[in-house]
Design an enzyme around this catalytic site. Sequence first.
Site, PDB file in Angstrom:
ATOM      1  N   CYS A   2      46.082 -25.585  14.302  1.00  0.00           N
ATOM      2  CA  CYS A   2      46.232 -26.988  14.557  1.00  0.00           C
ATOM      3  C   CYS A   2      45.345 -27.494  15.501  1.00  0.00           C
ATOM      4  CB  CYS A   2      47.792 -27.114  14.934  1.00  0.00           C
ATOM      5  SG  CYS A   2      48.842 -26.245  13.795  1.00  0.00           S
ATOM      6  N   ARG A  27      38.239 -25.705  13.095  1.00  0.00           N
ATOM      7  CA  ARG A  27      39.209 -24.716  13.485  1.00  0.00           C
ATOM      8  C   ARG A  27      40.068 -24.312  12.345  1.00  0.00           C
ATOM      9  NH1 ARG A  27      40.768 -25.605  18.940  1.00  0.00           N
ATOM     10  NH2 ARG A  27      42.949 -24.786  18.703  1.00  0.00           N
ATOM     11  N   TRP A  74      47.799 -26.304  10.429  1.00  0.00           N
ATOM     12  CA  TRP A  74      47.680 -25.002  10.136  1.00  0.00           C
ATOM     13  C   TRP A  74      49.075 -24.300   9.577  1.00  0.00           C
ATOM     14  CZ3 TRP A  74      47.954 -19.629  11.123  1.00  0.00           C
ATOM     15  CH2 TRP A  74      47.486 -18.893  10.567  1.00  0.00           C
ATOM     16  N   ASN A  98      51.064 -28.376  18.377  1.00  0.00           N
ATOM     17  CA  ASN A  98      50.336 -27.160  18.229  1.00  0.00           C
ATOM     18  C   ASN A  98      51.179 -26.101  18.778  1.00  0.00           C
ATOM     19  OD1 ASN A  98      48.248 -28.620  17.384  1.00  0.00           O
ATOM     20  ND2 ASN A  98      46.976 -27.947  18.789  1.00  0.00           N
ATOM     21  N   GLY A  99      51.359 -24.900  17.911  1.00  0.00           N
ATOM     22  CA  GLY A  99      52.148 -23.637  18.549  1.00  0.00           C
ATOM     23  C   GLY A  99      53.461 -23.471  17.625  1.00  0.00           C
ATOM     24  N   GLU A 481      32.256  -5.205  11.195  1.00  0.00           N
ATOM     25  CA  GLU A 481      31.689  -6.465  10.994  1.00  0.00           C
ATOM     26  C   GLU A 481      31.372  -7.147  10.029  1.00  0.00           C
ATOM     27  OE1 GLU A 481      32.664  -8.777  13.092  1.00  0.00           O
ATOM     28  OE2 GLU A 481      31.301 -10.463  12.655  1.00  0.00           O
ATOM     29  N   LYS A 485      32.929  -9.999   7.729  1.00  0.00           N
ATOM     30  CA  LYS A 485      32.112 -11.259   7.271  1.00  0.00           C
ATOM     31  C   LYS A 485      32.340 -11.575   5.899  1.00  0.00           C
ATOM     32  CE  LYS A 485      32.137 -12.723  10.385  1.00  0.00           C
ATOM     33  NZ  LYS A 485      32.328 -12.297  11.445  1.00  0.00           N
ATOM     34  N   GLU A 488      35.984 -12.420   4.668  1.00  0.00           N
ATOM     35  CA  GLU A 488      36.636 -13.836   5.089  1.00  0.00           C
ATOM     36  C   GLU A 488      35.748 -14.950   4.413  1.00  0.00           C
ATOM     37  OE1 GLU A 488      36.805 -13.663  10.283  1.00  0.00           O
ATOM     38  OE2 GLU A 488      34.692 -13.424   9.345  1.00  0.00           O
ATOM     39  N   HIS A 504      37.414  11.551   2.887  1.00  0.00           N
ATOM     40  CA  HIS A 504      38.806  11.751   3.161  1.00  0.00           C
ATOM     41  C   HIS A 504      39.569  10.628   2.730  1.00  0.00           C
ATOM     42  CE1 HIS A 504      38.016  15.165   5.826  1.00  0.00           C
ATOM     43  NE2 HIS A 504      37.212  14.289   6.367  1.00  0.00           N
ATOM     44  N   LYS A 604      39.846 -21.083  13.178  1.00  0.00           N
ATOM     45  CA  LYS A 604      38.603 -20.483  14.290  1.00  0.00           C
ATOM     46  C   LYS A 604      39.409 -20.142  15.419  1.00  0.00           C
ATOM     47  CE  LYS A 604      34.566 -20.346  15.954  1.00  0.00           C
ATOM     48  NZ  LYS A 604      34.108 -19.236  15.135  1.00  0.00           N
TER      49      LYS A 604
HETATM   50  C1  G6P Z   1      40.043 -15.827  14.537  1.00  0.00           C
HETATM   51  C2  G6P Z   1      38.398 -16.180  14.105  1.00  0.00           C
HETATM   52  C3  G6P Z   1      37.460 -15.082  14.375  1.00  0.00           C
HETATM   53  C4  G6P Z   1      37.488 -14.551  15.704  1.00  0.00           C
HETATM   54  C5  G6P Z   1      39.085 -14.107  15.921  1.00  0.00           C
HETATM   55  C6  G6P Z   1      38.928 -13.903  17.665  1.00  0.00           C
HETATM   56  O1  G6P Z   1      40.336 -14.752  13.685  1.00  0.00           O
HETATM   57  O2  G6P Z   1      38.545 -16.799  12.764  1.00  0.00           O
HETATM   58  O3  G6P Z   1      36.268 -15.612  14.036  1.00  0.00           O
HETATM   59  O4  G6P Z   1      36.758 -13.452  15.810  1.00  0.00           O
HETATM   60  O5  G6P Z   1      40.059 -15.450  15.744  1.00  0.00           O
HETATM   61  O6  G6P Z   1      38.766 -15.109  18.449  1.00  0.00           O
HETATM   62  P1  G6P Z   1      38.320 -15.082  19.630  1.00  0.00           P
HETATM   63  O7  G6P Z   1      37.928 -16.706  19.913  1.00  0.00           O
HETATM   64  O8  G6P Z   1      39.353 -14.618  20.537  1.00  0.00           O
HETATM   65  O9  G6P Z   1      36.849 -14.390  19.794  1.00  0.00           O
END
Ligand code: G6P
Length: 609
Positions: A2, A27, A74, A98-99, A481, A485, A488, A504, A604
């Site tokens: 949010c 975000r 969100w 927000n929250g 990672e 990616k 996501e 395994h 984000k």
């Molecule tokens: C969310 C974002 C990711 C990020 C993660 C941790 O899931 O979509 O891209 O890696 O939060 O965020 P931070 O700001 O703590 O690195």
Amino acid sequence: MCGIVAATAQRDVAPLLIAGLKALEYRGYDSAGLAVLDEGTLRRVRAKGKVREMEARYDADPAPGGTGIAHTRWATHGAPSEHNAHPHVAGSVCLVHNGIIENYAPLREQLKARGRVFTSDTDSEVMAHLIDERIGQGMDLREAVIATVRELEGAYAIAVISDKHPDRVVGARRGCPLLVGVGIGEHLLGSDAQALIQVTNRMMYLEEDDVVEITRSSAQVYTLDGKPVEREVHDSELTSDAVERGEYRHYMQKEIFEQPRAVTETLEGRLGVHGVLPNIFGLGAEEMLSKTRQVHIVACGTSYHAGLVAKYWIEQLARIPVSVEVASEYRYREAVVPPDSLFVAISQSGETADTLAALRETKRRGYLGTLGICNVPESSLVREADLKLMTRAGPEIGVASTKAFTTQLAGLALLALELGRQRGLDEATYLKRCQELYTLPRFIEQALTLEPQIIELAAQFVSRQHALFLGRGEHYPVALEGSLKLKEISYIHAEAYPAGELKHGPLALVDENMPVIAVAPNGPLLEKLKSNLQEVRARGGTLVVFADHAAVMDENFEQDTTLRLDSGGDFISPAVFTIPLQLLAYHVAVLRGTDVDQPRNLAKSVTVE
Ligand code: G6P
């Protein structure tokens, strides 16, 4: 997650609010809304979907007015829909939040019993009713907000207006960021500096449990006891052009290509010809790091993967044990903290709720100290950690993190070298590693030239449902990672395994429909990895191998897709091998036509638990 923007000004605020919401779009959100007060009359516009849908409704019937609040939501409590979108109205009160309010259910029941009618499924609406009840009992808006937030459990940043007080906005925060933008003859509130930077770079950061009242000419902060307190106004270094997309099709692509510069900036003034420069982690770092006997790294998402790479580096160079854990687990676990342990929190945003909660937990767990590795200078993490290292990646807008990851790796490499130097790492190895790190931007630059080949490769993935990533040693987190990616932004189910674990379990999934992507740098584990890849070939799996030029692959492997790059050396190789995996995910997502910068359901900055 949010986003909040609010303003009170001499001019019409709706354009400011809409521009602020657009700056917060990165975000991640699923509905948007705004409300404006014009001489005591409240007008509200809300829509499911993007800000531009809400804006189109607004444009069809504009609402002039000098005081307003706006929000991108969100969904947590209640589906994404117009009736759940903020602002919420109850009587004379209009609020954005927000929250998460954890005790909303009993509060809602009590309010209903008192005859209050709810129009949304959200936890947030209870606050609007509670504030309105109090205004009805004779309190002013600020008093009513203070009395209400004192009743709440959970996390909030709120902005509230009332037609009884049309010239002001009251904000409050606990656990979620909120800041004040100080303009000329106008004041704003925002959940993120980017929402305000188009209007002003003068910002006042609110602290936990602060309540603020803004009018055109003043911004006064109060404690929950109602006492006025002073908060400093800072000049933010953020610029609005730092968040422009330029010639790139998506922010993510721009951010991938910004990595050589971002890593250069992260290393600048920190790594010299003779090694890591003094005091780069802040005052008292030398003493704290020299006493460190263990390291606990805590983070979420991509930042967690950076921590996993650092474990290999620190253990190898400094010979001290390192544990790495996701913050949401760490915070609720009775972790054993051996004496002289350093706690390292890694976060791009510095506002991730679980990472912040973990950092706060350290206070009672007896650490030697805390270090925050972060990309946002004014964030809560940076303010609360004892030592800090800023990653200087610049604003990262794409939800899928790219340049934040490689700059975190650069920062963690500096930490590993510094700990190594203090713990007797031999001079020759130390200098060799420092020189390697110095060349990292150049090798990232070279890896980016693989883009045309990766675009061709991406076509093979468009219709896939699954993908398996393999790596060994410090390249296992790189595989993690890469798979994160891909899932996501392309919505392809992807998993990563340490290649030695293939037998395994995941080998059962391998057939001609399962592409297997292997990260294969030339190193001590290459031969072992090659055996693992044979196991895949023998089962008809499609292999895509990212190997460095020096890696000698068997003839068989040339039948698979092998992309070559120069890793720049064992130490920096995880950062370099990350690049083609980012590009692969990006181009697969583009071909699949997904919303690359704002993938569905993701945010984000995850400011709720
Ligand atoms: C969310 C974002 C990711 C990020 C993660 C941790 O899931 O979509 O891209 O890696 O939060 O965020 P931070 O700001 O703590 O690195």
